[in-house]
Scaffold this motif. Sequence first.
Motif, PDB file in Angstrom:
ATOM      1  N   LEU A 343       0.880  -1.105   0.174  1.00 27.06           N
ATOM      2  CA  LEU A 343       0.038   0.084  -0.060  1.00 27.06           C
ATOM      3  C   LEU A 343       0.683   1.251  -0.011  1.00 27.06           C
ATOM      4  CD1 LEU A 343      -3.154   0.799   0.295  1.00 27.06           C
ATOM      5  CD2 LEU A 343      -2.105   1.564   2.601  1.00 27.06           C
ATOM      6  N   VAL A 345       0.590   5.260   0.307  1.00 26.02           N
ATOM      7  CA  VAL A 345      -0.368   6.101   0.744  1.00 26.02           C
ATOM      8  C   VAL A 345       0.473   7.544   0.531  1.00 26.02           C
ATOM      9  CG1 VAL A 345      -1.572   7.262   2.802  1.00 26.02           C
ATOM     10  CG2 VAL A 345      -1.070   4.827   2.860  1.00 26.02           C
ATOM     11  N   MET A 359      -5.621   3.756   5.383  1.00 24.17           N
ATOM     12  CA  MET A 359      -4.430   3.114   5.819  1.00 24.17           C
ATOM     13  C   MET A 359      -4.430   2.025   6.972  1.00 24.17           C
ATOM     14  SD  MET A 359      -1.335   5.448   6.835  1.00 24.17           S
ATOM     15  CE  MET A 359       0.419   4.677   6.983  1.00 24.17           C
ATOM     16  N   CYS A 362      -6.190  -0.931   5.594  1.00 25.33           N
ATOM     17  CA  CYS A 362      -5.211  -1.922   4.998  1.00 25.33           C
ATOM     18  C   CYS A 362      -4.303  -2.717   5.867  1.00 25.33           C
ATOM     19  CB  CYS A 362      -4.584  -1.241   3.840  1.00 25.33           C
ATOM     20  SG  CYS A 362      -5.890  -0.318   2.529  1.00 25.33           S
ATOM     21  N   LYS A 363      -3.899  -1.797   6.714  1.00 23.16           N
ATOM     22  CA  LYS A 363      -2.777  -2.387   7.599  1.00 23.16           C
ATOM     23  C   LYS A 363      -3.309  -3.553   8.226  1.00 23.16           C
ATOM     24  CE  LYS A 363       0.489  -0.593   9.854  1.00 23.16           C
ATOM     25  NZ  LYS A 363       1.473   0.548  10.505  1.00 23.16           N
ATOM     26  N   LYS A 368       1.705  -4.270   3.626  1.00 26.13           N
ATOM     27  CA  LYS A 368       3.139  -2.967   4.098  1.00 26.13           C
ATOM     28  C   LYS A 368       2.814  -2.075   3.556  1.00 26.13           C
ATOM     29  CE  LYS A 368       7.728  -3.450   3.723  1.00 26.13           C
ATOM     30  NZ  LYS A 368       8.349  -4.675   4.695  1.00 26.13           N
ATOM     31  N   THR A 369       2.954  -0.754   4.261  1.00 26.35           N
ATOM     32  CA  THR A 369       2.548   0.530   3.904  1.00 26.35           C
ATOM     33  C   THR A 369       3.650   1.290   3.805  1.00 26.35           C
ATOM     34  OG1 THR A 369       2.315   1.134   6.518  1.00 26.35           O
ATOM     35  CG2 THR A 369       0.363   0.467   5.006  1.00 26.35           C
ATOM     36  N   ALA A 371       4.371   5.519   3.300  1.00 27.05           N
ATOM     37  CA  ALA A 371       3.858   6.548   3.086  1.00 27.05           C
ATOM     38  C   ALA A 371       4.725   7.631   2.460  1.00 27.05           C
ATOM     39  CB  ALA A 371       3.367   7.182   4.653  1.00 27.05           C
ATOM     40  N   ALA A 384       2.675   4.597   9.331  1.00 25.94           N
ATOM     41  CA  ALA A 384       3.245   3.808   8.133  1.00 25.94           C
ATOM     42  C   ALA A 384       4.473   2.925   8.379  1.00 25.94           C
ATOM     43  CB  ALA A 384       3.617   4.846   7.040  1.00 25.94           C
ATOM     44  N   ASP A 385       4.500   1.675   7.754  1.00 23.60           N
ATOM     45  CA  ASP A 385       5.639   0.929   8.126  1.00 23.60           C
ATOM     46  C   ASP A 385       7.211   1.756   7.612  1.00 23.60           C
ATOM     47  OD1 ASP A 385       4.296  -1.451   8.975  1.00 23.60           O
ATOM     48  OD2 ASP A 385       3.699  -1.774   7.002  1.00 23.60           O
TER      49      ASP A 385
END
Length: 608
Positions: A343, A345, A359, A362-363, A368-369, A371, A384-385
């Motif tokens: 993902l 963002v 976010m 989805c997390k 995995k995010t 940003a 965010a990750d």
Amino acid sequence: MCGIVGYTGVQGASPILLEGLKKLEYRGYDSAGIALVNEGVISIAKVTGRIANLCEKTNDGKDYPGTCGIGHTRWATHGAPSDNNAHPHLSNDGRFAIVHNGIIENYMSLHDELTAKGYHFESQTDTEVIVHLLEMYYKGDIKKAVIKTIARLQGSYALGVICTEHPDKLYVAREASPLILGVGVSENFFASDVTALVSYTRNAIYLEDGEFAEISPEEINVFDCTLKPIEKKITRIVWDIKASEKGGYEHFMLKEIMEQPRAFKATIAPRIKDNDIVLDETELTKEYLESVNKIVITACGSAYYAGCAAKYTIEKLCRVPVITELASELRYCDPLIDEHTLLIVLSQSGETADTIAAMKECKSKGAKTIAVVNVVGSTIATLADHALYTWAGPEIAVATTKGFTTQLAVLYLFALYAAKKLNNIDEERYLSLLSSLKSMPKKIQETLDTNSNIHKIAIKYYDNKSMFFIGRNTDYAIALEGALKMKEISYIHAESYAAGELKHGTIALIEEHRPVVALCCNESVMEKTVSNIVEVKARGADVLALTFKGNSKIVSVANDVIYVPKVETFFSAAVEIVPLQLLAYYVAKLNECDIDKPKNLAKSVTVE
Ligand code: M6R
């Protein structure tokens, strides 16, 4: 959206609060107020309209003495803009005053409960329940009263409280709304935004959700919701103060448009080392990227359009499906997302409520995010990750410009980086694309130079009620952003369509002298777009085409042509948008609009 500030120290608080509120004006607001504790009494000044009115009402703060106080700019959600609805709000016993950003979702039931207990409401706001809860729960221990109060609140808040019985202290709490503490010497501050702090201190503590702080001139103590102390680190704010001033330009928006070559360079240069793209912040290993079966990009407004434009680049270079989804939709559509989804963002402010919610959704499903954010330490960056910052510097104009192009810059870096890791690109092509990317700041500068007289084109088009923007592929994504820029600052109805969709309905709206801005920079679909131009011309439209220098095909079919330098198609969105930003700017100027603070809009949309 609403802004809050607070000060406790040895200086008069009112001028500092007013200055802080001025710095927050750009966020958008309709009323403002301050509250000071002095000699055991809280005095409050509130106005509808601009901070200038508040300065006048308070005699620039001189009529409101005291060294501890809070201030607020309000963007109406519950109750019309009015003096009564403006913050700060006072408890019935006069002991507490509060300012609040966010929305209290359960305020109606709290309102009924408090009314039944005899509390009297002065406003129609959701916020006022908080100050009455404080009064109800106060039994001599203010920290306990705040904790009990926030335990009753559902929704989002950044809360600032003063109390007559603790005349030099500020109490603050945060849930899903930004709140930053400024650390000074014999004085401390809080604000919803670092721009209100940087004139006084560069040392900041970023509060997180569920945290609560007691602030005195000498110290700041942070606690969790059980009053257990929390150690917080002090972060240095690196933003340049000058960057949040106009620097000779008539509007922040024009200044920020002009800053784009520098901002783009500041975003890509530190991440390119000896022809390698270094995204250390992400730990995107080859193994991880190979496990990704789709990339979802989510955001709101312009940030979403940046994602739409970069989708083509990422998908073509990485050969991974890229789905772009509006955050306000994604959060409610039970998306098909799992640990194989990456993902991305996008958010300039890092505080957009819908983007945060999408976010989190989805997390929770295992994505995995990453940003892509401009504001350091913002909620989205923290959640965010991995955060990849756009180094655009403070963006003050409500309409984003450099925020948008630097989001593209990060996504282009990501596309090349991932394509290389996935072995989807040979070395020669990689180096050639990297060299094109490195040249983009110069190309953006050239675009600005080439279009220095775009105000002359604006004179031809500004007096219109409605405009259309068309294009295909990346040209379409930029048509969307160009139309958004036009409508948000000039208030002209501006609609964007994929050029191929015209015949499916929209062409019915084309009439004599209706302006159509046609984007034609993508050579693979050039002929098709030219056909669409001919079709709208045949129905009387005035066509303003945007294409690359040297493209002679357009001259004979368009009424006017805007040129941008020819660049690699993968990156062309970053030059195409620049003249459209300038066009919107000059059209808005000719229409005498409030360019930096368009009506009804807020810089940072922190509520749903
Ligand atoms: O701060 P964000 O990038 O998350 O903001 C997203 C949108 O609210 C923002 O892009 C908005 O559309 C701007 N007014 C566009 O100029």
